[in-house]
Design an enzyme around this catalytic site. Structure first.
Site, PDB file in Angstrom:
ATOM      1  N   SER A 116       0.826  -1.212   0.000  1.00 14.38           N
ATOM      2  CA  SER A 116       0.000   0.000   0.000  1.00 14.38           C
ATOM      3  C   SER A 116       0.855   1.255   0.000  1.00 14.38           C
ATOM      4  O   SER A 116       1.982   1.258   0.524  1.00 14.38           O
ATOM      5  CB  SER A 116      -0.859  -0.027   1.260  1.00 14.38           C
ATOM      6  OG  SER A 116      -1.461   1.224   1.485  1.00 14.38           O
ATOM      7  N   TYR A 140      -1.466  -0.351  10.454  1.00 11.62           N
ATOM      8  CA  TYR A 140      -1.760  -1.003   9.173  1.00 11.62           C
ATOM      9  C   TYR A 140      -0.544  -0.902   8.243  1.00 11.62           C
ATOM     10  O   TYR A 140      -0.068  -1.901   7.693  1.00 11.62           O
ATOM     11  CB  TYR A 140      -2.989  -0.342   8.525  1.00 11.62           C
ATOM     12  CG  TYR A 140      -3.207  -0.711   7.076  1.00 11.62           C
ATOM     13  CD1 TYR A 140      -3.658  -1.978   6.724  1.00 11.62           C
ATOM     14  CD2 TYR A 140      -2.954   0.211   6.054  1.00 11.62           C
ATOM     15  CE1 TYR A 140      -3.857  -2.314   5.380  1.00 11.62           C
ATOM     16  CE2 TYR A 140      -3.148  -0.117   4.731  1.00 11.62           C
ATOM     17  CZ  TYR A 140      -3.599  -1.383   4.392  1.00 11.62           C
ATOM     18  OH  TYR A 140      -3.776  -1.713   3.073  1.00 11.62           O
ATOM     19  N   LYS A 144       2.229  -3.861   6.717  1.00 12.52           N
ATOM     20  CA  LYS A 144       2.515  -4.038   5.281  1.00 12.52           C
ATOM     21  C   LYS A 144       4.023  -3.916   5.022  1.00 12.52           C
ATOM     22  O   LYS A 144       4.608  -4.697   4.278  1.00 12.52           O
ATOM     23  CB  LYS A 144       1.747  -2.994   4.456  1.00 12.52           C
ATOM     24  CG  LYS A 144       0.238  -3.190   4.448  1.00 12.52           C
ATOM     25  CD  LYS A 144      -0.150  -4.365   3.564  1.00 12.52           C
ATOM     26  CE  LYS A 144      -1.641  -4.613   3.549  1.00 12.52           C
ATOM     27  NZ  LYS A 144      -2.020  -5.815   2.815  1.00 12.52           N
TER      28      LYS A 144
HETATM   29  N1  LIG Z   1      -8.709  -1.014  -1.491  1.00 12.56           N
HETATM   30  C1  LIG Z   1      -7.626  -0.252  -1.584  1.00 12.56           C
HETATM   31  O1  LIG Z   1      -7.704   0.889  -2.062  1.00 12.56           O
HETATM   32  C2  LIG Z   1      -6.278  -0.786  -1.148  1.00 12.56           C
HETATM   33  C3  LIG Z   1      -5.178   0.079  -1.198  1.00 12.56           C
HETATM   34  C4  LIG Z   1      -3.918  -0.403  -0.819  1.00 12.56           C
HETATM   35  C5  LIG Z   1      -3.770  -1.725  -0.427  1.00 12.56           C
HETATM   36  N2  LIG Z   1      -4.862  -2.540  -0.359  1.00 12.56           N
HETATM   37  C6  LIG Z   1      -4.646  -3.948   0.055  1.00 12.56           C
HETATM   38  O2  LIG Z   1      -5.195  -4.776  -0.950  1.00 12.56           O
HETATM   39  C7  LIG Z   1      -5.710  -5.968  -0.385  1.00 12.56           C
HETATM   40  C8  LIG Z   1      -7.144  -6.161  -0.823  1.00 12.56           C
HETATM   41  O3  LIG Z   1      -7.901  -5.017  -0.460  1.00 12.56           O
HETATM   42  P1  LIG Z   1      -9.484  -4.957  -0.715  1.00 12.56           P
HETATM   43  O4  LIG Z   1      -9.876  -3.526  -0.782  1.00 12.56           O
HETATM   44  O5  LIG Z   1      -9.832  -5.869  -1.829  1.00 12.56           O
HETATM   45  O6  LIG Z   1     -10.001  -5.535   0.691  1.00 12.56           O
HETATM   46  P2  LIG Z   1     -11.142  -6.611   0.989  1.00 12.56           P
HETATM   47  O7  LIG Z   1     -11.436  -6.518   2.444  1.00 12.56           O
HETATM   48  O8  LIG Z   1     -12.285  -6.431   0.048  1.00 12.56           O
HETATM   49  O9  LIG Z   1     -10.414  -7.988   0.662  1.00 12.56           O
HETATM   50  C9  LIG Z   1      -9.609  -8.664   1.605  1.00 12.56           C
HETATM   51  C10 LIG Z   1     -10.110 -10.090   1.671  1.00 12.56           C
HETATM   52  O10 LIG Z   1      -9.279 -10.825   2.556  1.00 12.56           O
HETATM   53  C11 LIG Z   1     -10.100 -11.689   3.315  1.00 12.56           C
HETATM   54  N3  LIG Z   1      -9.388 -11.993   4.562  1.00 12.56           N
HETATM   55  C12 LIG Z   1      -8.907 -11.127   5.480  1.00 12.56           C
HETATM   56  N4  LIG Z   1      -8.337 -11.792   6.492  1.00 12.56           N
HETATM   57  C13 LIG Z   1      -8.437 -13.116   6.211  1.00 12.56           C
HETATM   58  C14 LIG Z   1      -8.041 -14.308   6.867  1.00 12.56           C
HETATM   59  N5  LIG Z   1      -7.432 -14.271   8.060  1.00 12.56           N
HETATM   60  N6  LIG Z   1      -8.300 -15.485   6.274  1.00 12.56           N
HETATM   61  C15 LIG Z   1      -8.942 -15.547   5.070  1.00 12.56           C
HETATM   62  N7  LIG Z   1      -9.342 -14.453   4.401  1.00 12.56           N
HETATM   63  C16 LIG Z   1      -9.102 -13.253   4.970  1.00 12.56           C
HETATM   64  C17 LIG Z   1     -11.390 -10.908   3.538  1.00 12.56           C
HETATM   65  O11 LIG Z   1     -12.502 -11.742   3.840  1.00 12.56           O
HETATM   66  C18 LIG Z   1     -11.539 -10.186   2.205  1.00 12.56           C
HETATM   67  O12 LIG Z   1     -12.316 -10.939   1.289  1.00 12.56           O
HETATM   68  C19 LIG Z   1      -5.519  -5.853   1.122  1.00 12.56           C
HETATM   69  O13 LIG Z   1      -4.312  -6.522   1.458  1.00 12.56           O
HETATM   70  C20 LIG Z   1      -5.366  -4.347   1.329  1.00 12.56           C
HETATM   71  O14 LIG Z   1      -4.585  -4.073   2.468  1.00 12.56           O
HETATM   72  C21 LIG Z   1      -6.115  -2.094  -0.708  1.00 12.56           C
END
Ligand SMILES: NC(=O)c1ccc[n+]([C@@H]2O[C@H](COP(=O)([O-])OP(=O)(O)OC[C@H]3O[C@@H](n4cnc5c(N)ncnc54)[C@H](O)[C@@H]3O)[C@@H](O)[C@H]2O)c1
Length: 327
Positions: A116, A140, A144
């Site tokens: 991120s 957070y 990461k």
């Molecule tokens: N959305 C953004 O703008 C953004 C920006 C930077 C980084 N990220 C990173 O990208 C990744 C995905 O983000 P997103 O927005 O799709 O989030 P999201 O919450 O929609 O997806 C994360 C998924 O991981 C699953 N999960 C979490 N912990 C778990 C566990 N212990 N066991 C099994 N499944 C588990 C959740 O159920 C969820 O489906 C994350 O790592 C997030 O930190 C997202």
């Protein structure tokens, strides 16, 4: 390739899974569905499980003869990470380290990690290049960055390669509006602005109007979720044993909170009720990616290269799914 996608039923994961399947890969989605959605991925690809159950994951690596792992699964609420750091260190770091070690033991040679822009903290230069100092300002971001470091150490010691993708702000939905963003609780500006326009929530809060930016609100770099998906596929192709790759994924252009709200009003033709609130701790005024490296080294380019194009797809999703996956 046979690919394990953790968190693949979540927002970015599900769009990436769709892209990988369309390109002929064999995909196993591993998600506990705490924040993901069963309807977001093909039933035959989904294995419901928790990262905590490392033996379950290990079994999948072996039985499905996994060649590459894309690791999306994480908790991603900055505010919650401040009030409950243990939850974030456990889920995002400890479980990820366990997964990494099982990958090593099972001879997995390619690993793609969802990092991120939060790892940069308060940037010292904008646009932010990949070699900028990484000083996260919340738990957070710390989790990461710590896992990025672990990946680098593993790649130095073992026949293993990885690519870290540092996403800026993911937004938008599949072009046909069939899958999109549905977080509970939702903390992201774009879906909140659409929900406020639709009258699903009373207003969207603008956190801080006195930042040193042209209109006083925070500026962020929005990238379409399908363009993030293609970045993962390109990363998988590029990784070789010993690769230690890290790329920003953003458009290299920033939009302020007020500009995003105005763009949502233009796309929907609806008023977005706004409430102004104080700044949130740890929100840098401007986060914009330098995306030159991923363009040059991976040949990545954004299909959706304007905020308007990104929001058009999001609006299709919100119109066809006013209650998200709940409908
Ligand atoms: N959305 C953004 O703008 C953004 C920006 C930077 C980084 N990220 C990173 O990208 C990744 C995905 O983000 P997103 O927005 O799709 O989030 P999201 O919450 O929609 O997806 C994360 C998924 O991981 C699953 N999960 C979490 N912990 C778990 C566990 N212990 N066991 C099994 N499944 C588990 C959740 O159920 C969820 O489906 C994350 O790592 C997030 O930190 C997202």
């Amino acid at each position: 390739m046979r690919i394990l996608v953790t968190g693949g039923a979540g927002y970015i994961g599900s769009h990436t899974v769709r892209h990988l399947l369309a390109n002929g890969h064999e995909v196993t989605v591993f998600d506990n569905l705490e924040y993901g959605h069963r309807q977001a991925v093909p039933a035959e690809a989904l294995v419901v499980g928790n990262l905590r159950d490392i033996d379950h994951l290990d079994q999948l690596l072996v039985v499905n003869r996994i060649e590459a792992v894309i690791h999306f699964a994480a908790l991603a609420s900055v505010g919650e990470s401040v009030t409950n750091p243990a939850k974030y260190y456990t889920n995002n770091l400890i479980y990820s380290l366990q997964l990494l070690d099982r990958c090593r033991r099972n001879g997995i040679q390619k690993f793609v990690f969802s990092s991120s822009c939060a790892t940069y903290g308060e940037p010292t230069q904008v646009p932010i290049p990949e070699d900028a100092p990484q000083n996260p300002v919340n738990p957070y971001g710390h989790t990461k960055l710590a896992f990025e470091r672990a990946l680098a150490d593993y790649a130095a010691a073992h026949p293993f390669g990885f690519c870290t993708l540092r996403y800026f702000n993911a937004a938008g939905a599949a072009a046909d509006g069939s899958i999109g963003e549905d977080h509970t609780p939702e903390t992201h500006l774009v879906p909140l602005a659409f929900r406020a326009a639709q009258g699903k929530i009373p207003h969207v809060t603008v956190f801080g109007t006195d930042y040193p930016t042209p209109d006083g609100t925070c500026v962020r770099d929005y990238v379409h979720v399908d363009d993030l998906a293609t970045a993962h596929a390109l990363a998988l192709d590029k990784i070789a044993p010993g690769s230690k790759l890290a790329y920003n994924v953003g458009l290299g252009r920033g939009y302020s909170v007020r500009e995003v709200i105005a763009a949502v009003e233009a796309v929907t033709g609806l008023k977005v009720p706004v409430k102004e609130g104080p700044r949130r701790a740890g929100d840098p005024p401007v986060l914009v990616a330098s995306a030159d490296k991923i363009r040059h080294e991976l040949g990545w380019s954004a299909k959706y290269d304007s905020l308007r194009a990104i929001l058009d797809t999001a609006w299709r999703w919100h119109q066809s799914h006013p209650n998200g996956f709940g409908e």
